[in-house]
Design a protein around this motif. Structure first.
Motif: not given
Ligand SMILES: Nc1ncnc2c1ncn2[C@@H]1O[C@H](COP(=O)(O)OP(=O)(O)O)[C@@H](O)[C@H]1O
Ligand SMILES: [Mg+2]
Lengths: 235, 368
Positions: B65, B306, B313, B316-317
């Motif tokens: 992330s 994301g 995004g 989260m991705g």
């Protein structure tokens, strides 16, 4: 003289867009630049704002040559442009857009004052201050763009086609607002394709044609000039 | 823009779409069946094992992330993929490593242990220093990368800076190899942070180890992401970054120094990647000049997953990709060596089925 533009030449690569444009503006005036699509109006404003470089050409603001000044410093000097197509920040709230307008103005008290003045002038923006800019209607976006410009304490406001794409009733409202901004002491350089409206509120005007200034005169003179009537007023 | 969007959704173009969807559903069904078999019928893994996979996935996911945010921030502003970003992370890993080495060589004798070194006498300060130096190294690397490899090409066609990025990536990898040698090095952590030590969490009738290094990584990743979110949403710099990302010309007309904001974006991306690099070293130990390559590509995958350009995004991705590649091989009953394949399969699937990513908006013409 507040602003003096002399022999402005601007190129986009090989395209010679401005071929020696000259005009000036006295403090407190509304000066209109009119001309057909592609005449070089936006290019002129963008060069004053420092987004494009004159080659050669001179831009003097309050006695100082600003032709090599970067855009952020031009804004600091009080020359603020409200660009063609509004270019508000669609993914930011109305309030954040106004904060961006005040980017160069660190004074918090002055910010609150300006905010109040802007909301007084554009009550719709106050109602929508938490909404994203992109969700506003065309007219509201134009108002936001102008309000955003006013947040930077302009001494000279460059307005690029503020009436573009607006319904006639809104056009009238926008021109009234422009006049009232001017009455409160801000000088205005107004670029318009709507020559009729622009010349009727302008102290003076210039007609641009393919990168050159071809005519100049008071607003009324130009409004009644047969050449202007024929070319720009559908007369 | 809106017109283009509508033409894109025209029903007449739907044959290709239909085929893609059928293929997608078949694939999902296949994966679902495989997961069902391994998890419930073969029953080869107990809940403690799944828990271990999940913890490992979250830890690596946090690092992905952090790196993915850098891809997304730069893409958001310059519409280019900074393919040298993995190398920025690699330089951070070296920065932290040399700080640990340096601090371990400084004697700090105490009454109880005359052979004590600084690293173990002051472990908290040492770890802090490693992160500070690692992030500064990466931030400077990011900034120089922008100045030297990207800024001169700002007006060039979009393929050109991309090639420059790939060139910069190769250059940085080779420069690191020349400077530091090709051998793998190992982070020697302070004793209290030794790899393999941690808390034992009871699960069923066994325990699962939550390592100190993993906890440190996960907590720090979370803090950095919260910090980044606050910077972007609440500060003047964050607002100017968003303004520049939306429209450079309008941002300049507000009085924003666009070049300066772009530089700061690379600095922030570098800080996050550098932190990920030091975490990688502390948590995994072994690394060399290649360490940025795989995490770089995976974080890019995470950013695309994301929705490239979208900060939540990317966060989260990264977590999702970390989890999928950790849990995936076990769930699918495939070899653990194939975990990297999972990331690339995801990348290809996302690019085929939803190029705008999970949280991304449909790409506007300007950004394509
Ligand atoms: N970004 C650009 N690249 C190349 N040519 C341009 C660009 N912008 C404007 N031009 C050209 O410069 C000339 C003047 O354009 P512009 O200043 O936008 O006119 P106006 O605002 O009066 O409609 C036109 O011929 C236009 O095609
Ligand atoms: Mg124009």
């Amino acid at each position: 003289m507040m602003l003096e533009v002399e022999n402005l030449n601007v190129y986009y690569g090989a395209i010679h867009a401005l071929k020696g444009i000259s005009f000036h503006l006295e403090e407190g005036e509304i000066v209109a630049l009119i001309g057909a699509n592609g005449a070089g109006k936006s290019t002129s404003l963008n060069t004053i704002s420092g987004l494009l470089r004159a080659n050669p050409g001179k831009i003097v603001f309050e006695g100082e040559d600003i032709s090599q000044t970067p855009p952020q410093d031009v804004v600091m000097k009080g020359i603020i442009q409200v660009p063609e197509g509004r270019k508000i920040f669609a993914r930011m709230t109305v309030m954040e857009n106004l904060e961006m307008g005040a980017y160069t103005q660190p004074d918090r008290v002055k910010f609150e004052e300006n905010l109040e003045a802007v909301y007084f002038r554009f009550p719709r923006l106050k109602e929508r201050q938490k909404q994203l800019g992109g969700t506003l209607s065309g007219g509201e976006q134009q108002m936001l763009a102008m309000a955003r410009g006013l947040m930077g304490n302009p001494r000279l406001l460059l307005l690029d086609e503020p009436s573009m794409g607006l319904a006639p009733i809104l056009v009238e409202q926008i021109f009234e607002i422009i006049q009232s901004i001017n009455e409160q002491g801000t000088s205005i350089l107004l670029v318009e394709q709507n020559a009729q409206m622009a010349l009727s509120i302008a102290d003076r005007g210039y007609v641009l044609e393919t990168g050159k200034t071809v005519l100049e005169g008071s607003g009324q003179e130009l409004l009644h000039n047969p050449l202007v009537e024929e070319a720009y007023l559908g007369g | 823009m809106s017109e283009q969007k509508t033409t894109r959704d025209q029903p007449s173009l739907n044959v290709g779409k239909l085929i893609r969807w059928i293929a997608g559903i078949l694939l999902l069904a296949l994966i679902g069946w495989r997961v069902y078999q391994t998890a419930f019928i073969e029953g080869s893994y107990g809940p403690d094992t799944w828990m271990r996979f999940i913890i490992a996935g979250l830890i690596i996911g946090g690092m992905y992330s952090l790196i993915a945010i850098g891809y997304t921030l730069v893409y958001g502003i310059l519409f280019m993929i900074n393919f040298a970003h993995g190398e920025v992370m690699m330089l951070g890993a070296f920065g932290g490593y040399f700080i640990f080495e340096l601090l371990a060589s400084i004697k700090a004798p105490s009454v109880s242990d005359p052979n004590m070194n600084f690293l173990n006498a002051y472990p908290v300060i040492s770890v802090l220093l490693a992160f500070i130096v690692g992030t500064v190294v990466s931030a400077v690397a990011g900034l120089l990368l922008e100045r030297i490899a990207y800024r001169p090409l700002r007006k060039a066609p979009r393929l050109v800076p991309l090639i420059s990025a790939i060139g910069a990536s190769i250059f940085l990898q080779n420069a690191a190899q020349l400077l530091f040698g090709p051998q793998r090095r190992q982070y020697i952590n302070p004793v209290i942070l030794w790899r393999g030590t941690g808390w034992s969490i009871p699960v069923g009738d066994t325990t699962v180890l939550l390592t100190y290094t993993g906890t440190l990584s996960l907590v720090l990743s979370a803090l950095l992401m919260i910090g980044l979110f606050l910077v972007v949403q609440k500060t003047r710099l964050g607002r100017s970054m968003r303004a520049v990302a939306e429209n450079k010309q309008a941002a300049a007309l507000m009085g924003i120094d666009v070049d300066d904001v772009i530089g700061k974006t690379f600095i922030i991306s570098g800080v996050l990647a550098g932190a990920a690099g030091v975490m990688w070293g502390i948590h995994n130990g072994l690394f060399n000049h290649y360490v940025g390559f795989l995490p770089g590509i995976k974080a890019f995958t995470a950013a695309v997953l994301g929705g490239i350009g979208n900060i939540p995004g990317a966060m989260m991705g990264g977590m999702l990709l970390g989890l999928l590649e950790s849990v995936g091989p076990a769930a699918l009953g495939i070899d653990f060596q194939l975990k990297d394949v999972i990331a690339f399969t995801i990348l290809i699937l996302v690019l085929i089925f939803r190029p705008s990513g999970l949280l991304g908006e449909a790409l506007s013409e300007e950004k394509v």
